[in-house]
Design a protein around this motif. Structure first.
Motif, PDB file in Angstrom:
ATOM      1  N   ARG A 119      10.976   2.487  -4.160  1.00  0.00           N
ATOM      2  CA  ARG A 119      10.436   4.165  -5.358  1.00  0.00           C
ATOM      3  C   ARG A 119       9.967   4.588  -4.452  1.00  0.00           C
ATOM      4  NH1 ARG A 119       9.912   2.338 -10.528  1.00  0.00           N
ATOM      5  NH2 ARG A 119       7.796   3.698 -10.947  1.00  0.00           N
ATOM      6  N   ASP A 120      10.567   6.094  -4.730  1.00  0.00           N
ATOM      7  CA  ASP A 120       9.799   7.272  -3.817  1.00  0.00           C
ATOM      8  C   ASP A 120       8.301   7.751  -3.346  1.00  0.00           C
ATOM      9  OD1 ASP A 120      12.239   7.852  -2.986  1.00  0.00           O
ATOM     10  OD2 ASP A 120      11.992  10.127  -4.560  1.00  0.00           O
ATOM     11  N   ASN A 125       0.115   6.321  -0.476  1.00  0.00           N
ATOM     12  CA  ASN A 125      -1.273   5.772  -0.518  1.00  0.00           C
ATOM     13  C   ASN A 125      -1.966   5.787   0.771  1.00  0.00           C
ATOM     14  OD1 ASN A 125       0.327   3.258  -0.016  1.00  0.00           O
ATOM     15  ND2 ASN A 125      -2.061   2.424   0.316  1.00  0.00           N
ATOM     16  N   LEU A 126      -0.846   5.823   1.764  1.00  0.00           N
ATOM     17  CA  LEU A 126      -0.877   5.840   3.405  1.00  0.00           C
ATOM     18  C   LEU A 126      -0.495   7.356   3.925  1.00  0.00           C
ATOM     19  CD1 LEU A 126       0.085   2.391   4.242  1.00  0.00           C
ATOM     20  CD2 LEU A 126      -2.325   3.012   3.471  1.00  0.00           C
ATOM     21  N   ASN A 172       6.640  -3.575  -0.084  1.00  0.00           N
ATOM     22  CA  ASN A 172       5.822  -2.007   0.160  1.00  0.00           C
ATOM     23  C   ASN A 172       5.487  -1.207  -1.538  1.00  0.00           C
ATOM     24  OD1 ASN A 172       4.063  -1.133   2.700  1.00  0.00           O
ATOM     25  ND2 ASN A 172       6.968  -0.583   3.485  1.00  0.00           N
ATOM     26  N   ASP A 173       6.367  -1.900  -1.977  1.00  0.00           N
ATOM     27  CA  ASP A 173       6.609  -1.755  -3.289  1.00  0.00           C
ATOM     28  C   ASP A 173       5.696  -2.624  -3.868  1.00  0.00           C
ATOM     29  OD1 ASP A 173       9.525   0.436  -4.233  1.00  0.00           O
ATOM     30  OD2 ASP A 173       9.846  -0.923  -2.785  1.00  0.00           O
ATOM     31  N   TYR A 174       5.452  -3.371  -3.865  1.00  0.00           N
ATOM     32  CA  TYR A 174       3.937  -4.444  -4.054  1.00  0.00           C
ATOM     33  C   TYR A 174       3.032  -4.794  -3.664  1.00  0.00           C
ATOM     34  CZ  TYR A 174       7.672  -7.496  -7.183  1.00  0.00           C
ATOM     35  OH  TYR A 174       8.773  -7.719  -7.888  1.00  0.00           O
ATOM     36  N   ILE A 175       2.393  -4.054  -2.059  1.00  0.00           N
ATOM     37  CA  ILE A 175       1.499  -4.074  -1.744  1.00  0.00           C
ATOM     38  C   ILE A 175       1.422  -2.957  -1.285  1.00  0.00           C
ATOM     39  CG2 ILE A 175       1.702  -6.197  -0.453  1.00  0.00           C
ATOM     40  CD1 ILE A 175       2.980  -4.921   2.294  1.00  0.00           C
ATOM     41  N   ASN A 176       2.185  -1.944  -1.595  1.00  0.00           N
ATOM     42  CA  ASN A 176       2.016  -0.368  -1.437  1.00  0.00           C
ATOM     43  C   ASN A 176       1.995   0.306  -2.681  1.00  0.00           C
ATOM     44  OD1 ASN A 176      -0.585   0.146   1.195  1.00  0.00           O
ATOM     45  ND2 ASN A 176       1.268  -0.608   2.317  1.00  0.00           N
ATOM     46  N   ASN A 177       1.523  -0.315  -3.378  1.00  0.00           N
ATOM     47  CA  ASN A 177       2.307   0.317  -4.769  1.00  0.00           C
ATOM     48  C   ASN A 177       1.825  -0.994  -6.004  1.00  0.00           C
ATOM     49  OD1 ASN A 177       3.881   1.651  -7.537  1.00  0.00           O
ATOM     50  ND2 ASN A 177       5.571   2.026  -6.396  1.00  0.00           N
ATOM     51  N   GLU A 182      -5.469   1.096  -8.081  1.00  0.00           N
ATOM     52  CA  GLU A 182      -6.105   2.731  -7.403  1.00  0.00           C
ATOM     53  C   GLU A 182      -5.297   3.424  -7.497  1.00  0.00           C
ATOM     54  OE1 GLU A 182      -6.738  -0.491  -3.980  1.00  0.00           O
ATOM     55  OE2 GLU A 182      -6.399  -0.130  -5.824  1.00  0.00           O
ATOM     56  N   PHE A 183      -4.450   3.771  -6.733  1.00  0.00           N
ATOM     57  CA  PHE A 183      -3.366   5.040  -6.174  1.00  0.00           C
ATOM     58  C   PHE A 183      -2.011   5.100  -7.341  1.00  0.00           C
ATOM     59  CE2 PHE A 183      -5.299   3.018  -2.630  1.00  0.00           C
ATOM     60  CZ  PHE A 183      -6.549   4.576  -1.530  1.00  0.00           C
ATOM     61  N   TYR A 184      -1.366   3.686  -8.085  1.00  0.00           N
ATOM     62  CA  TYR A 184      -0.956   3.862  -8.860  1.00  0.00           C
ATOM     63  C   TYR A 184      -0.409   2.806 -10.044  1.00  0.00           C
ATOM     64  CZ  TYR A 184       1.072   3.993  -4.054  1.00  0.00           C
ATOM     65  OH  TYR A 184       1.644   4.733  -3.312  1.00  0.00           O
ATOM     66  N   GLU A 185       0.190   4.175 -11.351  1.00  0.00           N
ATOM     67  CA  GLU A 185      -0.017   3.664 -12.273  1.00  0.00           C
ATOM     68  C   GLU A 185       1.420   2.216 -12.946  1.00  0.00           C
ATOM     69  OE1 GLU A 185      -1.237   4.694 -15.226  1.00  0.00           O
ATOM     70  OE2 GLU A 185      -2.290   6.249 -14.259  1.00  0.00           O
ATOM     71  N   THR A 186       2.177   1.515 -11.769  1.00  0.00           N
ATOM     72  CA  THR A 186       2.856   0.603 -12.155  1.00  0.00           C
ATOM     73  C   THR A 186       2.603  -0.788 -13.232  1.00  0.00           C
ATOM     74  OG1 THR A 186       3.054  -0.267  -9.999  1.00  0.00           O
ATOM     75  CG2 THR A 186       4.512   1.755 -10.486  1.00  0.00           C
TER      76      THR A 186
END
Length: 359
Positions: A119-120, A125-126, A172-177, A182-186
Motif C-alpha cells: 500500500r502506498d 509514519n517513519l 510493513n503493511d502490518y508492522i508499519n500500517n 495511532e497512524f493508520y485507519e486500516t
C-alpha cells in the motif's frame, strides 16, 4: 499485428545480449542474465540513503561485516538477495536503483526501500519511502534505459523474459500500517481477514503490471513470523506466548491468500512462471543461535534500529537478529540457501529459485 521473430533475428538478438551483458567476463555467465529486486528493508541496499526517513542505516555498526562498510543494508553484512545473486552466479552485487549507472543495469536493479509496502501509505509514519507502485514505475524507467542502450525493442523483450523478478514485500503493511492504529485507519476499516484479502488483491495487480512490462520469472515471498522479532515482543507483549500471536496470525492470513494466487497466475498468464517462497520467519536458525535479543544496541530509527556508532555483540554469526527487526548476515545466508535450493514444497512451490532460473 504482432509479428513473430524469425530464427536469424533471435540468433542475432542472443549475440547482442551476450555482447552487452558480458563485455569483459572471462568466467561463466550467471544462470540468468539479470535479477530485479522489489521489496522493503529486508532487501534495500541503498535506495533510502537520500530520503527524509528514519528507515535508513547508512551508518555503523551496520555493514561492519560488509566489504564496503555501511551501504544501507539493514544487517551487519550481506542481505538475503546478495547471497541469492551470488548463488545465481553474479560476480557483483545488484545495484540499487538510486545508484544505477550505465550498463550495470543489464545485470538487474534493486528497487527495494526500507519501510515500504504494498500500500502506498505504508511506512510513512517513519518518513518518505518508495512503495511498491513507485518501485514498479522506477522499473519502467529502467526498461526505457535498457532499450536505449540496446537500440532494439526485441532484444529488451528477450532479455526481460529471462530475468528473475524477486518480490518480497508485505511485512510493513502490518508492522508499519495495520498494527499502528495511532497512524493508520486500516485496522478500524478492515478485519484481519479483509485486510489480507485486500493486500493480496493489490499485489496481484502489481505482479500483473510487471508481467505486462515483460517479466516472466517471478519469485514471490510470503511474510515471515513478524510477531517473533525482539521489537514486536517488546512493544506488544506476548501474553505468555513465545511470540506476538496477532502479528503472526495477520502474516498467516496474508500467506494463505498468496499461495493460491501464485497457482492462479501460473494458470492464467501465458509463458509465466511464479513461485511462492516461505521465508520461514525471522526466528529460524540452528538451535545454537541467540533468538531472543538483537546483536546491537537498540534505539535508532523508530526504536527498532541500532544506535549510531554503538558497539555490537562480539559474535554476530551466532545471532538471528542484528537489530530488533532485521536478520544477521548469518541468518540471511541460511534463508537464501533455502530459497535457492530447498526441495520442500513448504519452503518453495512449485519450484525453487535454482529451478526457476532454468525454466
Amino acid at each position: 499485428m504482432e509479428r513473430k521473430l524469425e530464427l536469424m533475428e533471435l540468433v542475432a538478438i542472443s549475440v547482442l545480449l551476450a555482447l552487452l551483458i558480458l563485455p569483459n567476463k572471462a568466467n561463466a555467465a550467471p544462470q540468468v542474465p539479470c535479477y530485479f529486486i522489489f521489496g522493503d528493508s529486508l532487501s534495500d541496499n541503498g535506495n533510502n540513503n537520500n530520503l527524509l526517513t528514519l528507515a535508513k542505516v547508512n551508518y555503523p555498526p551496520y555493514g561492519i561485516d560488509f566489504p564496503q562498510g555501511p551501504t544501507a543494508r539493514f544487517s551487519n553484512g550481506r542481505n538475503m538477495h546478495d547471497f541469492i545473486a551470488e548463488l545465481l552466479g553474479f560476480k557483483d552485487y545488484i545495484p540499487a536503483f538510486a545508484n544505477s549507472r550505465g550498463k550495470s543495469i543489464f545485470s538487474g536493479v534493486n528497487y527495494a526501500s526500507g519501510s515500504a509496502g504494498i500500500r502506498d501509505e505504508t511506512g510513512t509514519n517513519l518518513g518518505i519511502c518508495v512503495p511498491l507502485n513507485e518501485q514498479i514505475k522506477n522499473h519502467k524507467s529502467i526498461i526505457s534505459r535498457i532499450t536505449r542502450l540496446m537500440q532494439n525493442d526485441s532484444a529488451t523483450d528477450l532479455l526481460l523474459r529471462q530475468c528473475i523478478y524477486s518480490v518480497q514485500i508485505g511485512s510493513n503493511d502490518y508492522i508499519n500500517n495495520y498494527f499502528k492504529p495511532e497512524f493508520y485507519e486500516t485496522s478500524r476499516s478492515f478485519t484481519p481477514s479483509e485486510y489480507a484479502t485486500l493486500l493480496v488483491q493489490q499485489l496481484s495487480l502489481q505482479l500483473k503490471t510487471l508481467y505486462n512490462y515483460g517479466a516472466r520469472k517471478f519469485a514471490v515471498y510470503g511474510v515471515g513470523q513478524i510477531g517473533c522479532t525482539p521489537y514486536a515482543i517488546s512493544v506488544y507483549g506476548t501474553n505468555g506466548s513465545v511470540c506476538v500471536e496477532k502479528l503472526n496470525e495477520g502474516a498467516a492470513l496474508f500467506n494463505d491468500r498468496l499461495k493460491p494466487l501464485i497457482h492462479q497466475l501460473n494458470n492464467n498468464l501465458p509463458d509465466a512462471k511464479f513461485i511462492y517462497l516461505n521465508p520461514s520467519g525471522t526466528a529460524t536458525g540452528p538451535a545454537t543461535f541467540v533468538t531472543n535479543s538483537p546483536c546491537c544496541t537498540i534505539g535508532g530509527g523508530g526504536g527498532e534500529l541500532c544506535l549510531r556508532n554503538s558497539k555490537p555483540c562480539s559474535r554476530p554469526w551466532q545471532y538471528v537478529f542484528w537489530d530488533a527487526v532485521h536478520p544477521t548476515e548469518a541468518l540471511n545466508k541460511i534463508l537464501a540457501d533455502g530459497a535457492y535450493r530447498s526441495m520442500s514444497p513448504l519452503e518453495a512451490s512449485p519450484l525453487n529459485i535454482q529451478q526457476l532460473a532454468m525454466y
